[in-house]
Write an enzyme that holds these catalytic residues in place. Structure first.
Site, PDB file in Angstrom:
ATOM      1  N   GLU A 125      52.727  15.155 -25.129  1.00 47.05           N
ATOM      2  CA  GLU A 125      53.452  16.491 -24.620  1.00 47.05           C
ATOM      3  C   GLU A 125      53.951  17.424 -23.664  1.00 47.05           C
ATOM      4  OE1 GLU A 125      55.897  16.907 -28.310  1.00 47.05           O
ATOM      5  OE2 GLU A 125      57.363  14.647 -28.105  1.00 47.05           O
ATOM      6  N   CYS A 138      53.892  24.627 -21.956  1.00 42.54           N
ATOM      7  CA  CYS A 138      52.064  24.452 -22.853  1.00 42.54           C
ATOM      8  C   CYS A 138      52.221  23.570 -22.734  1.00 42.54           C
ATOM      9  CB  CYS A 138      53.087  24.649 -24.142  1.00 42.54           C
ATOM     10  SG  CYS A 138      52.216  23.697 -25.420  1.00 42.54           S
ATOM     11  N   CYS A 145      43.238  14.372 -31.556  1.00 43.29           N
ATOM     12  CA  CYS A 145      42.534  15.284 -31.554  1.00 43.29           C
ATOM     13  C   CYS A 145      41.561  15.142 -32.224  1.00 43.29           C
ATOM     14  CB  CYS A 145      43.483  16.873 -32.277  1.00 43.29           C
ATOM     15  SG  CYS A 145      42.839  18.429 -32.362  1.00 43.29           S
ATOM     16  N   CYS A 149      42.977  19.254 -39.236  1.00 46.51           N
ATOM     17  CA  CYS A 149      43.359  20.808 -39.364  1.00 46.51           C
ATOM     18  C   CYS A 149      44.465  19.709 -40.715  1.00 46.51           C
ATOM     19  CB  CYS A 149      43.862  21.698 -38.247  1.00 46.51           C
ATOM     20  SG  CYS A 149      42.866  22.267 -37.664  1.00 46.51           S
ATOM     21  N   CYS A 152      47.777  20.047 -39.759  1.00 46.96           N
ATOM     22  CA  CYS A 152      49.131  19.405 -38.381  1.00 46.96           C
ATOM     23  C   CYS A 152      48.463  18.197 -38.155  1.00 46.96           C
ATOM     24  CB  CYS A 152      47.743  20.188 -37.519  1.00 46.96           C
ATOM     25  SG  CYS A 152      47.582  19.765 -36.035  1.00 46.96           S
ATOM     26  N   GLY A 209      45.533  18.552 -29.340  1.00 49.25           N
ATOM     27  CA  GLY A 209      44.104  18.196 -29.000  1.00 49.25           C
ATOM     28  C   GLY A 209      43.401  19.935 -29.386  1.00 49.25           C
ATOM     29  N   GLU A 210      42.120  20.090 -29.177  1.00 47.69           N
ATOM     30  CA  GLU A 210      41.340  21.246 -29.086  1.00 47.69           C
ATOM     31  C   GLU A 210      40.447  20.854 -27.550  1.00 47.69           C
ATOM     32  OE1 GLU A 210      40.152  23.382 -31.259  1.00 47.69           O
ATOM     33  OE2 GLU A 210      39.038  24.512 -29.046  1.00 47.69           O
ATOM     34  N   SER A 241      44.148  28.035 -26.538  1.00 48.05           N
ATOM     35  CA  SER A 241      44.201  28.210 -28.379  1.00 48.05           C
ATOM     36  C   SER A 241      43.448  27.079 -29.474  1.00 48.05           C
ATOM     37  CB  SER A 241      45.338  27.643 -28.655  1.00 48.05           C
ATOM     38  OG  SER A 241      45.424  27.867 -30.419  1.00 48.05           O
ATOM     39  N   SER A 263      43.534  29.923 -34.090  1.00 45.76           N
ATOM     40  CA  SER A 263      43.620  29.638 -34.984  1.00 45.76           C
ATOM     41  C   SER A 263      43.522  29.893 -36.272  1.00 45.76           C
ATOM     42  CB  SER A 263      43.829  28.192 -34.842  1.00 45.76           C
ATOM     43  OG  SER A 263      45.200  27.575 -33.597  1.00 45.76           O
ATOM     44  N   LEU A 264      43.764  31.044 -36.772  1.00 42.74           N
ATOM     45  CA  LEU A 264      43.080  31.199 -38.205  1.00 42.74           C
ATOM     46  C   LEU A 264      43.483  30.768 -39.248  1.00 42.74           C
ATOM     47  CD1 LEU A 264      40.843  33.766 -39.067  1.00 42.74           C
ATOM     48  CD2 LEU A 264      42.685  35.203 -39.477  1.00 42.74           C
ATOM     49  N   HIS A 265      45.018  31.216 -39.287  1.00 40.00           N
ATOM     50  CA  HIS A 265      45.175  30.248 -40.555  1.00 40.00           C
ATOM     51  C   HIS A 265      44.888  30.876 -42.220  1.00 40.00           C
ATOM     52  CE1 HIS A 265      47.312  28.596 -37.691  1.00 40.00           C
ATOM     53  NE2 HIS A 265      46.089  27.535 -37.630  1.00 40.00           N
ATOM     54  N   ASN A 340      56.031  24.218 -39.727  1.00 41.49           N
ATOM     55  CA  ASN A 340      56.967  22.917 -39.061  1.00 41.49           C
ATOM     56  C   ASN A 340      56.939  22.321 -39.423  1.00 41.49           C
ATOM     57  OD1 ASN A 340      58.979  22.300 -36.989  1.00 41.49           O
ATOM     58  ND2 ASN A 340      57.827  22.061 -35.521  1.00 41.49           N
ATOM     59  N   CYS A 383      52.937  26.524 -31.905  1.00 39.94           N
ATOM     60  CA  CYS A 383      53.308  24.724 -32.402  1.00 39.94           C
ATOM     61  C   CYS A 383      53.156  23.775 -32.364  1.00 39.94           C
ATOM     62  CB  CYS A 383      55.210  24.822 -32.295  1.00 39.94           C
ATOM     63  SG  CYS A 383      54.767  23.045 -33.369  1.00 39.94           S
TER      64      CYS A 383
HETATM   65  N1  SAH Z   1      43.847  22.763 -31.202  1.00 43.77           N
HETATM   66  C1  SAH Z   1      44.193  23.688 -30.650  1.00 43.77           C
HETATM   67  C2  SAH Z   1      45.501  23.759 -30.230  1.00 43.77           C
HETATM   68  C3  SAH Z   1      46.503  23.215 -30.587  1.00 43.77           C
HETATM   69  S1  SAH Z   1      47.408  23.675 -31.525  1.00 43.77           S
HETATM   70  C4  SAH Z   1      44.570  24.588 -32.063  1.00 43.77           C
HETATM   71  O1  SAH Z   1      44.130  24.391 -32.818  1.00 43.77           O
HETATM   72  O2  SAH Z   1      44.520  26.088 -31.946  1.00 43.77           O
HETATM   73  C5  SAH Z   1      48.172  24.983 -30.851  1.00 43.77           C
HETATM   74  C6  SAH Z   1      48.700  25.567 -32.716  1.00 43.77           C
HETATM   75  O3  SAH Z   1      50.048  25.570 -33.256  1.00 43.77           O
HETATM   76  C7  SAH Z   1      47.796  26.613 -33.397  1.00 43.77           C
HETATM   77  O4  SAH Z   1      47.466  27.810 -34.220  1.00 43.77           O
HETATM   78  C8  SAH Z   1      48.204  25.517 -34.639  1.00 43.77           C
HETATM   79  O5  SAH Z   1      46.882  25.775 -36.024  1.00 43.77           O
HETATM   80  C9  SAH Z   1      49.708  25.502 -34.693  1.00 43.77           C
HETATM   81  N2  SAH Z   1      50.430  24.560 -35.968  1.00 43.77           N
HETATM   82  C10 SAH Z   1      49.654  23.297 -35.835  1.00 43.77           C
HETATM   83  N3  SAH Z   1      50.474  22.661 -36.515  1.00 43.77           N
HETATM   84  C11 SAH Z   1      51.585  22.867 -36.582  1.00 43.77           C
HETATM   85  C12 SAH Z   1      52.958  22.494 -37.966  1.00 43.77           C
HETATM   86  N4  SAH Z   1      52.672  21.906 -38.248  1.00 43.77           N
HETATM   87  N5  SAH Z   1      53.608  24.289 -38.044  1.00 43.77           N
HETATM   88  C13 SAH Z   1      52.849  25.495 -37.382  1.00 43.77           C
HETATM   89  N6  SAH Z   1      51.972  25.574 -36.421  1.00 43.77           N
HETATM   90  C14 SAH Z   1      51.103  24.129 -35.945  1.00 43.77           C
HETATM   91 FE1  SF4 Z   2      43.567  19.459 -33.780  1.00 42.61          FE
HETATM   92 FE2  SF4 Z   2      44.802  21.945 -33.415  1.00 42.61          FE
HETATM   93 FE3  SF4 Z   2      46.331  20.316 -34.780  1.00 42.61          FE
HETATM   94 FE4  SF4 Z   2      43.724  21.704 -35.864  1.00 42.61          FE
HETATM   95  S1  SF4 Z   2      45.840  22.469 -35.276  1.00 42.61           S
HETATM   96  S2  SF4 Z   2      43.944  19.031 -35.727  1.00 42.61           S
HETATM   97  S3  SF4 Z   2      42.563  21.910 -33.744  1.00 42.61           S
HETATM   98  S4  SF4 Z   2      45.840  20.708 -32.604  1.00 42.61           S
END
Ligand code: SAH
Ligand code: SF4
Length: 409
Positions: A125, A138, A145, A149, A152, A209-210, A241, A263-265, A340, A383
């Site tokens: 996408e 985006c 991936c 996480c 995700c 993806g990462e 990211s 992506s700290l979280h 989300n 997202c």
């Molecule tokens: N893999 C990379 C880039 C893609 S994800 C990364 O993890 O940074 C892009 C962003 O969306 C990241 O910050 C990820 O943590 C966040 N993300 C993933 N799933 C999500 C969800 N269900 N709701 C909100 N943000 C989400």
């Molecule tokens: Fe992969 Fe980013 Fe999702 Fe983590 S948040 S599983 S690195 S796409």
């Protein structure tokens, strides 16, 4: 002393790709470096002395004009055009579904060429988020991936394969084709289109993806996107990211030089180990060190820290204060992402009230972008959980996608 309850952490798994990309018999020129284009011209019979000039011409037609056919390339003779067309294509990912939302956000399902073993096509996408003065694209870097996480949806899927540089840069070409975003192109009449000359002004590597587990292809694609003789999007307007692949953050600084989002979280290793299992390999202290050393980071070029708001997991005021503390001394801005939800997830999005309170702590510490959040109440978001383009976009998803477009430039 209070005792802490140890929860079983999610295991750290690096998934191996199920497939390796195998180039089709007639490969696309999209994604090749100038050196590789020169070799391709050699294959098509161009003598060495002419190759440099021909490479310039090809580059101009492909990346400045957006040619989809060698026939367009009128600065090259008919014979050369035919020789190229015999051996190569200008194929980019194909748009197989499009969804345009009321606010102008466009989501495309892009089909990649199938792999030679399975012949199965793969879909990724790509989302376009327009604003009055900018349009952010985006872009995805992998099918699935490498990582897992827990919040995700992509993390629950298998890693099918890495995208090639051509497939990553090709997403930008496919989007610009669709938007008529080439010199002389015709813009869509529906939706929102920014007022400037260009529809796509910013790129975020925040799709599937990462990106730092597909380093070389991502680097090559970003160098193509930012090349001033072609697509010409400045590296200050391209944000990568990552979930925190520490050694490759340093490489990204040295070899790419684009903007960085982390992506700290979570602010404690115990919790981050659970949410972003890669943290077991590269814990928070190492990640912060890599950010401190990221070249070019300054108040004008801040690192974005993404923080997904998960109800009763990471959204306490104590967490907000610890976040502010953790980022001390780093030129940072913070994107709070409303979670989300997806079917089967164990997490919930924080209550709006709590997001506001958390956001206020962050703002009071001066971390929200002064340009875009004058009162600090806007909730930034990104997202990574893009659903199929054929599904309806939810309000939360749209909000998350819009906020993802927030970069300083
Ligand atoms: N893999 C990379 C880039 C893609 S994800 C990364 O993890 O940074 C892009 C962003 O969306 C990241 O910050 C990820 O943590 C966040 N993300 C993933 N799933 C999500 C969800 N269900 N709701 C909100 N943000 C989400
Ligand atoms: Fe992969 Fe980013 Fe999702 Fe983590 S948040 S599983 S690195 S796409």
């Amino acid at each position: 002393m209070t005792s802490t309850v140890q929860t079983a952490s999610a295991p750290f798994v690096e998934k191996a790709p199920l497939e390796l990309y195998v180039a089709p018999e007639k490969p696309s020129l999209i994604g090749l470096s100038r050196g590789e284009l020169s070799d391709a011209l050699g294959d098509a019979g161009v003598p060495p002395a002419q190759r440099k000039m021909r490479v310039q011409q090809l580059w101009h037609w492909i990346y400045y004009r957006g040619s989809t056919s060698f026939d367009d390339m009128t600065t090259m003779g008919k014979d050369l055009r035919a020789a190229l067309a015999e051996r190569f294509t200008l194929a980019r990912p194909e748009v197989v579904a499009e969804q345009v939302s009321v606010d102008g956000t466009r989501k495309w399902l892009l089909r990649l060429e199938g792999d030679s073993d399975t012949k199965l096509p793969h879909d990724v996408e790509c989302v376009y988020i327009p604003d009055t003065e900018r349009g952010t694209l985006c872009v995805s870097s992998q099918v699935g991936c490498t990582l897992t996480c827990t919040f995700c949806h992509t993390g629950t899927q298998r890693l099918v394969r890495n995208l090639t540089a051509g497939e990553i840069a090709g997403q930008v070409l496919a989007a610009r084709d669709r938007l008529g975003d080439w010199p002389g192109g015709t813009r869509p009449t529906d939706g929102v289109i920014p007022s400037g000359e260009r529809c796509v002004t910013n790129i975020v590597m925040m799709g599937m993806g990462e990106p730092l587990y597909n380093f070389d292809a991502v680097r090559d694609a970003i160098l193509i996107m930012s090349d001033g003789e072609g697509i010409g999007i400045s590296k200050r307007r391209i944000t990568l990211s990552t979930s925190g692949v520490v050694p490759n953050i340093e490489r990204a600084g040295a070899e790419i030089g684009c903007m960085l989002a982390i992506s700290l979280h979570a602010v404690r290793d115990e919790l981050r180990n659970e949410l972003v299992p890669l943290n077991r390999k590269y814990p928070i202290a190492q990640l912060m060190e890599a950010c401190r050393n990221y070249p070019g980071a300054s108040n004008a070029r801040r690192i974005t820290f993404e923080y997904v708001m998960l109800k009763d997991v990471n959204d306490s005021i104590a967490d907000a204060k610890a976040l502010v503390q953790l980022l001390k001394g780093i030129p940072a801005k913070i994107n709070l992402i409303p979670f989300n939800p997806w079917p089967g997830t164990k997490y919930e999005c924080s209550d709006w009230d709590q997001i506001e309170k958390f956001s206020q702590v962050v703002f009071d510490a001066g971390y929200a972008s002064p340009v875009r959040t004058p009162r600090g109440r806007d909730i930034f978001a990104a997202c990574g959980q893009l659903k199929s383009a054929t599904e309806k976009m939810s309000a939360r998803e749209r909000m998350a996608l819009r906020a993802m477009a927030m970069t300083d430039e």
